[in-house]
Design a protein around this motif. Structure first.
Motif, PDB file in Angstrom:
ATOM      1  N   LEU A  30      14.698  -8.568  12.205  1.00 20.64           N
ATOM      2  CA  LEU A  30      13.723  -7.799  13.470  1.00 20.64           C
ATOM      3  C   LEU A  30      14.515  -8.747  14.627  1.00 20.64           C
ATOM      4  O   LEU A  30      14.857  -9.693  14.981  1.00 20.64           O
ATOM      5  N   GLU A  35       5.763 -14.087  12.384  1.00 22.18           N
ATOM      6  CA  GLU A  35       5.331 -14.293  11.034  1.00 22.18           C
ATOM      7  C   GLU A  35       4.239 -13.763  10.402  1.00 22.18           C
ATOM      8  O   GLU A  35       3.200 -13.662  11.126  1.00 22.18           O
ATOM      9  N   THR A  91      10.024  -4.947   2.564  1.00 24.81           N
ATOM     10  CA  THR A  91       9.332  -6.622   2.133  1.00 24.81           C
ATOM     11  C   THR A  91       9.831  -7.399   2.798  1.00 24.81           C
ATOM     12  O   THR A  91      10.736  -7.343   4.047  1.00 24.81           O
ATOM     13  N   GLN A  92       9.342  -8.866   2.993  1.00 26.68           N
ATOM     14  CA  GLN A  92       9.265  -9.742   4.485  1.00 26.68           C
ATOM     15  C   GLN A  92      10.079 -10.857   3.572  1.00 26.68           C
ATOM     16  O   GLN A  92       8.721 -11.985   3.557  1.00 26.68           O
ATOM     17  N   SER A  94      11.615 -13.648   5.358  1.00 26.45           N
ATOM     18  CA  SER A  94      11.486 -14.567   6.105  1.00 26.45           C
ATOM     19  C   SER A  94      10.368 -13.487   7.623  1.00 26.45           C
ATOM     20  O   SER A  94      10.616 -12.524   7.796  1.00 26.45           O
ATOM     21  N   ASN A  97      13.362 -10.805   8.938  1.00 24.65           N
ATOM     22  CA  ASN A  97      13.969 -10.419   8.177  1.00 24.65           C
ATOM     23  C   ASN A  97      12.940  -9.404   7.541  1.00 24.65           C
ATOM     24  O   ASN A  97      11.320  -9.943   6.656  1.00 24.65           O
ATOM     25  N   LEU A  98      12.778  -8.030   7.614  1.00 26.61           N
ATOM     26  CA  LEU A  98      12.481  -7.636   6.038  1.00 26.61           C
ATOM     27  C   LEU A  98      13.050  -6.584   5.413  1.00 26.61           C
ATOM     28  O   LEU A  98      14.853  -6.775   5.588  1.00 26.61           O
TER      29      LEU A  98
END
Length: 521
Positions: A30, A35, A91-92, A94, A97-98
């Protein structure tokens, strides 16, 4: 550019249009960490809205749909190109990142093609496309270098699809290319001719006209902009500058005032920039609109992606922007276009604030000016009989008491082809004959809609006027004799002066076939 390029080979069982493989677990970074975009342990759907290459990485604009159907747009980078329209399950892991969990099947019209169906596109079919990405593949010792590109197709039934190809030459990102279908896995480059450039201009014109909106819708909204907490000092200054730069009828009645209004109409913004001029030093309608958009765009808003599509940098390919700076040069064969541009209003959407609606109106106004510019390019070129035609089409909002009346103007200059006898010296040649044609269109109360067409060649002027209201047509008809006397007093030879009830006929007109006949001879 000539040579052959190969479509990526696939197993015989692969459908005509499929997705390139995406490895599960690949990470998308990203640009702005978020968050809790996707809840821990949850999977969300994402669609690729746009793809842009940046060095060895790829920038993606993703529309993410999370639990409850809520949608948001995010920008991310990827190590591999994902075509526009790709659907992903992500999914995520962190905030930054994805992770790609599963690649999902999508409709074939947005899938990346891996072969050509020659039953649909037979050998010899001309494909046109725009290069989206370009990568050099790992080189095998002893083998030539191979470059892999993704190309967005612009014509045929596959328009809008993405084609993945291998080529022995690098393809510059953003360029247009043409290729002939050889077989299911091979295309052959052909030079991009002026005529194909013209097709690209026509396609851009179609896109701009679908986005454009009338200037008076925006200007009326700006005049009635109420002072609120959302109206900042910078925004009010941008509005005041835009409105203060509008000419009035008296200014346009003088040669100097008219020339200034034409120069500041926005038609020549690109040529000013190419010449190194700073638009902030003088009023310019298009530059002022772009500044207004910058003030209206909320920071960190998803509206920014929508407005970016209407600004100059992304709404036109670079070769079109360069051509706009050189409208006087001869390019491609002119095609018929509609003049004047029709009125088009944008209605306020549900739940939309005043500034959001104003933002859409401003973006639509920029697209309208660009529609005029592209129409100028479309009609600039060489006619079938060799005459050189240059066209300048623009729109000037003019003040008439408390009203603002959009004045649409089109200038056309035609030059006869130059013929020089072999035994004639250069300094003895006669100057080229030039035919000037001017068209005006405006709607001013109480006269109503009016259109004027005038032609000037070798000091001889003829004109036709059209009024949609019977009273106006009768009024003009009764004053044609006085107009003829004024034109004669100015030194012009005056031909036909006529007024008609209605609107000018559209399409080819036989009266233009004898325009190079010397009426004095």
């Amino acid at each position: 550019m000539t040579g052959e390029m190969n479509i990526l080979p696939v197993p015989p069982t692969t459908p005509t249009a499929t997705r390139p493989q995406v490895v599960s677990g690949d990470l998308l970074k990203l640009l702005t960490p978020i968050e809790g975009l996707i809840s821990a342990g949850k999977t969300a759907n994402a669609e690729v809205l746009s793809l842009k290459q940046a060095d060895q990485t790829f920038q993606l604009l993703l529309k993410v749909t999370v639990d409850g159907g809520r949608q948001t747009t995010v920008q991310a980078t990827s190590t591999q190109p994902l075509p526009t329209g790709t659907n992903l399950a992500i999914t995520q892991p962190s905030a930054s990142n994805l992770a790609i969990a599963v690649q999902q099947t999508t409709a074939s019209n947005v899938a990346a093609l891996t072969r050509i169906d020659t039953a649909q596109l037979p050998a010899g079919t001309l494909l046109q496309g725009k290069v989206l990405t370009s990568q050099v593949l790992p080189q095998t010792p002893g083998q030539p270098t191979v470059f892999r590109s993704m190309v967005s197709l612009l014509n045929t039934a596959l328009s809008g699809s993405t084609l993945t190809i291998d080529s022995p030459q690098p393809l510059r990102i953003g360029t247009l290319l043409s290729a002939l279908v050889q077989d299911t896995q091979t295309l052959k480059f052909v030079p991009l001719s002026n005529r194909q450039d013209q097709l690209a201009v026509t396609q851009q014109l179609t896109t701009q006209q679908s986005r454009q909106g009338s200037l008076n819708s925006l200007l009326s909204a700006l005049q009635n902009l109420p002072p609120t907490d959302e109206t900042s000092a910078d925004l009010q200054a941008a509005v005041n500058k835009l409105l203060a730069g509008l000419p009035d009828v008296q200014q346009l009645s003088t040669a100097k005032g008219l020339a200034l209004a034409l120069a500041n109409s926005g038609l020549f913004l690109e040529s000013k920039l190419l010449a190194g001029q700073t638009p902030t030093l003088a009023p310019d309608m298009k530059a002022d609109l772009l500044k207004l958009i910058a003030q209206l765009t909320p920071p960190n808003s998803s509206l920014g992606a929508v407005i970016a599509a209407n600004t100059l940098a992304q709404a036109m390919p670079s070769f079109v922007r360069s051509a706009l700076g050189m409208l006087g040069q001869v390019s491609a064969k002119p095609l018929p276009t509609h003049f004047p541009l029709p009125e088009r209003s944008l209605q306020s959407q549900d739940g939309e604030g005043d500034l959001e609606h104003l933002l859409r109106l401003a973006a639509a106004a920029v697209s309208r000016l660009q529609s005029h510019q592209l129409s100028s390019l479309e009609q600039t070129g060489v006619t079938d009989d060799g005459r050189l035609m240059s066209t300048w089409q623009l729109e000037i909002p003019m003040r008439n008491l408390q009203d603002i009346v959009p004045l649409q103007v089109k200038f056309q200059r035609e030059e006869a082809p130059e013929k020089q006898p072999q035994n004639e010296r250069r300094d003895e040649r006669e100057p080229k004959q030039q035919l000037w044609r001017v068209e005006l269109a405006f709607d001013m109360e109480p006269l109503g809609p009016l259109q004027v067409q005038a032609q000037l060649i070798q000091g001889s002027l003829s004109s036709q006027l059209w009024a949609e209201r019977p009273y106006t047509a009768s009024l003009i008809e009764s004053n044609l004799a006085a107009l003829r006397e004024q034109l004669l007093a100015s030194g012009l030879n005056v031909g036909d002066l006529d007024c008609h009830l209605g609107t000018p006929p559209q399409g080819a007109q036989t009266r233009l076939e004898q325009r190079w006949v010397d009426e004095i001879a």
